[in-house]
Design a protein around this motif. Sequence first.
Motif, PDB file in Angstrom:
ATOM      1  N   GLY A 154     -37.081 -33.696-152.003  1.00 47.27           N
ATOM      2  CA  GLY A 154     -37.968 -32.790-151.299  1.00 47.27           C
ATOM      3  C   GLY A 154     -39.422 -33.227-151.399  1.00 47.27           C
ATOM      4  O   GLY A 154     -39.796 -34.036-152.251  1.00 47.27           O
ATOM      5  N   THR A 155     -40.259 -32.687-150.521  1.00 46.36           N
ATOM      6  CA  THR A 155     -41.671 -33.059-150.462  1.00 46.36           C
ATOM      7  C   THR A 155     -42.541 -31.844-150.722  1.00 46.36           C
ATOM      8  O   THR A 155     -42.395 -30.813-150.064  1.00 46.36           O
ATOM      9  N   ALA A 156     -43.435 -31.971-151.680  1.00 44.20           N
ATOM     10  CA  ALA A 156     -44.435 -30.938-151.948  1.00 44.20           C
ATOM     11  C   ALA A 156     -45.685 -31.248-151.157  1.00 44.20           C
ATOM     12  O   ALA A 156     -46.178 -32.375-151.175  1.00 44.20           O
ATOM     13  N   ARG A 157     -46.195 -30.248-150.436  1.00 47.73           N
ATOM     14  CA  ARG A 157     -47.391 -30.436-149.602  1.00 47.73           C
ATOM     15  C   ARG A 157     -48.517 -29.569-150.128  1.00 47.73           C
ATOM     16  O   ARG A 157     -48.338 -28.361-150.298  1.00 47.73           O
ATOM     17  N   TYR A 158     -49.646 -30.166-150.330  1.00 48.25           N
ATOM     18  CA  TYR A 158     -50.819 -29.435-150.762  1.00 48.25           C
ATOM     19  C   TYR A 158     -51.689 -29.109-149.562  1.00 48.25           C
ATOM     20  O   TYR A 158     -51.618 -29.768-148.521  1.00 48.25           O
ATOM     21  N   SER A 159     -52.531 -28.095-149.716  1.00 44.62           N
ATOM     22  CA  SER A 159     -53.282 -27.583-148.576  1.00 44.62           C
ATOM     23  C   SER A 159     -54.262 -28.594-147.995  1.00 44.62           C
ATOM     24  O   SER A 159     -54.655 -28.470-146.839  1.00 44.62           O
ATOM     25  N   ASP A 160     -54.673 -29.594-148.762  1.00 44.19           N
ATOM     26  CA  ASP A 160     -55.607 -30.581-148.231  1.00 44.19           C
ATOM     27  C   ASP A 160     -54.906 -31.750-147.548  1.00 44.19           C
ATOM     28  O   ASP A 160     -55.560 -32.680-147.083  1.00 44.19           O
ATOM     29  N   GLY A 161     -53.561 -31.736-147.491  1.00 46.82           N
ATOM     30  CA  GLY A 161     -52.828 -32.789-146.796  1.00 46.82           C
ATOM     31  C   GLY A 161     -52.102 -33.763-147.692  1.00 46.82           C
ATOM     32  O   GLY A 161     -51.356 -34.617-147.197  1.00 46.82           O
ATOM     33  N   LEU A 162     -52.278 -33.682-148.998  1.00 50.30           N
ATOM     34  CA  LEU A 162     -51.579 -34.588-149.913  1.00 50.30           C
ATOM     35  C   LEU A 162     -50.099 -34.214-149.972  1.00 50.30           C
ATOM     36  O   LEU A 162     -49.738 -33.031-150.007  1.00 50.30           O
ATOM     37  N   LYS A 163     -49.221 -35.216-149.993  1.00 55.58           N
ATOM     38  CA  LYS A 163     -47.778 -35.002-150.058  1.00 55.58           C
ATOM     39  C   LYS A 163     -47.185 -35.835-151.187  1.00 55.58           C
ATOM     40  O   LYS A 163     -47.572 -36.986-151.387  1.00 55.58           O
ATOM     41  N   ILE A 164     -46.219 -35.234-151.899  1.00 57.48           N
ATOM     42  CA  ILE A 164     -45.547 -35.932-152.991  1.00 57.48           C
ATOM     43  C   ILE A 164     -44.045 -35.785-152.803  1.00 57.48           C
ATOM     44  O   ILE A 164     -43.540 -34.677-152.570  1.00 57.48           O
ATOM     45  N   THR A 165     -43.338 -36.900-152.922  1.00 55.82           N
ATOM     46  CA  THR A 165     -41.880 -36.898-152.830  1.00 55.82           C
ATOM     47  C   THR A 165     -41.307 -37.575-154.064  1.00 55.82           C
ATOM     48  O   THR A 165     -41.761 -38.653-154.456  1.00 55.82           O
ATOM     49  N   VAL A 166     -40.313 -36.943-154.677  1.00 53.20           N
ATOM     50  CA  VAL A 166     -39.622 -37.512-155.839  1.00 53.20           C
ATOM     51  C   VAL A 166     -38.163 -37.734-155.457  1.00 53.20           C
ATOM     52  O   VAL A 166     -37.444 -36.777-155.117  1.00 53.20           O
ATOM     53  N   ALA A 167     -37.746 -38.993-155.483  1.00 59.47           N
ATOM     54  CA  ALA A 167     -36.363 -39.325-155.136  1.00 59.47           C
ATOM     55  C   ALA A 167     -35.423 -38.933-156.266  1.00 59.47           C
ATOM     56  O   ALA A 167     -35.840 -38.721-157.418  1.00 59.47           O
ATOM     57  N   LYS A 168     -34.142 -38.837-155.955  1.00 61.85           N
ATOM     58  CA  LYS A 168     -33.149 -38.503-156.962  1.00 61.85           C
ATOM     59  C   LYS A 168     -33.070 -39.613-158.007  1.00 61.85           C
ATOM     60  O   LYS A 168     -32.988 -40.790-157.665  1.00 61.85           O
ATOM     61  N   PRO A 169     -33.159 -39.279-159.306  1.00 60.75           N
ATOM     62  CA  PRO A 169     -33.079 -40.306-160.353  1.00 60.75           C
ATOM     63  C   PRO A 169     -31.777 -41.079-160.265  1.00 60.75           C
ATOM     64  O   PRO A 169     -30.716 -40.524-159.965  1.00 60.75           O
ATOM     65  N   GLU A 170     -31.868 -42.371-160.535  1.00 60.56           N
ATOM     66  CA  GLU A 170     -30.700 -43.248-160.475  1.00 60.56           C
ATOM     67  C   GLU A 170     -30.526 -43.966-161.806  1.00 60.56           C
ATOM     68  O   GLU A 170     -31.494 -44.439-162.406  1.00 60.56           O
ATOM     69  N   LYS A 171     -29.274 -44.043-162.243  1.00 59.41           N
ATOM     70  CA  LYS A 171     -28.957 -44.760-163.473  1.00 59.41           C
ATOM     71  C   LYS A 171     -29.184 -46.250-163.255  1.00 59.41           C
ATOM     72  O   LYS A 171     -28.859 -46.796-162.197  1.00 59.41           O
ATOM     73  N   THR A 172     -29.782 -46.913-164.226  1.00 60.76           N
ATOM     74  CA  THR A 172     -30.101 -48.327-164.072  1.00 60.76           C
ATOM     75  C   THR A 172     -29.872 -49.058-165.380  1.00 60.76           C
ATOM     76  O   THR A 172     -29.848 -48.450-166.463  1.00 60.76           O
ATOM     77  N   GLU A 173     -29.697 -50.362-165.272  1.00 55.61           N
ATOM     78  CA  GLU A 173     -29.500 -51.207-166.442  1.00 55.61           C
ATOM     79  C   GLU A 173     -30.831 -51.801-166.883  1.00 55.61           C
ATOM     80  O   GLU A 173     -31.637 -52.234-166.047  1.00 55.61           O
TER      81      GLU A 173
END
Length: 279
Positions: A154-173
């Motif tokens: 999902g994307t969080a939108r701030y009132s000044d136009g900034l957007k943040i998206t966090v992808a689903k965590p993935e297991k890694t080696e």
Amino acid sequence: MHVPPPHWGLPPAPPLGFPPPPPVLPSNGAGITALVLGCIAVTTGFVFFLFWLTAILGIMAVVFGIVGWNRARNGLASNKPMAIVGTALGGVGIALSVVGLVLTVFLVGEVKKGIDQDARDREASAGVEPTPSEEEDEDDGLTKADTQTLDFGGTARYSDGLKITVAKPEKTELSRYSVKEGYVAYKVEVTVENGTGKTVDLDLTSVKARDGDGAGLERTYDSGTGFSQGVTGRPHAGKSVSGTYLYLVPEKKAGDRMEVSVEPGVVTYKEAAWSGSVK
């Protein structure tokens, strides 16, 4: 036979009258004190926030200087110039204390105004747009980012136009130098899109991760896999910045839920949070 007078051979009689009075020593203490206090007052006067100490020393220097001056006029002291200089320095110290008081009040007022303005700016910029776009789900940033936990992706939108998206965590080696026994590594990708119309400083962006029980997860670094660079830089308007974070999850909690929170710029924006299953 001649009989000598009875006083022959005796010491002469003392002269009549009183002995001369002992010489009067000059009383120079007041003038010396005034000079010393005046010098200290002028010195502390250049440290404006010590205005209170400067005022006390200046007043004392003036008082002792006047006392020493009067003693010199009455012939009881021999350091009249010293008393005059001490009095003058005390007056300069008093003037510097007034200047220091004015500067202190002004700077305190400016700091308070700055703090109040920062608080207003944070309140104004921390709200999230109340209307979703047609291409995105209703759950993506409909309410304030500091009160709603979004789903991963999902994307969080701030009132000044900034957007943040966090992808689903993935297991890694991890490379063999970064492996920690009893833990599994998950990578979290964070993307910040600058839609504010101006340059945004993201160097102080804070990203934290917690497991399904709310316990904080340890961040690790692994240059061998390239997953060590977080969100940094000052992207211009319309540009985006991505960063990848590595967190160690206990093996018994691997595949459970995770929660990630992001605070871009630390001071300017409020924190947004994402959570979900990492199976």
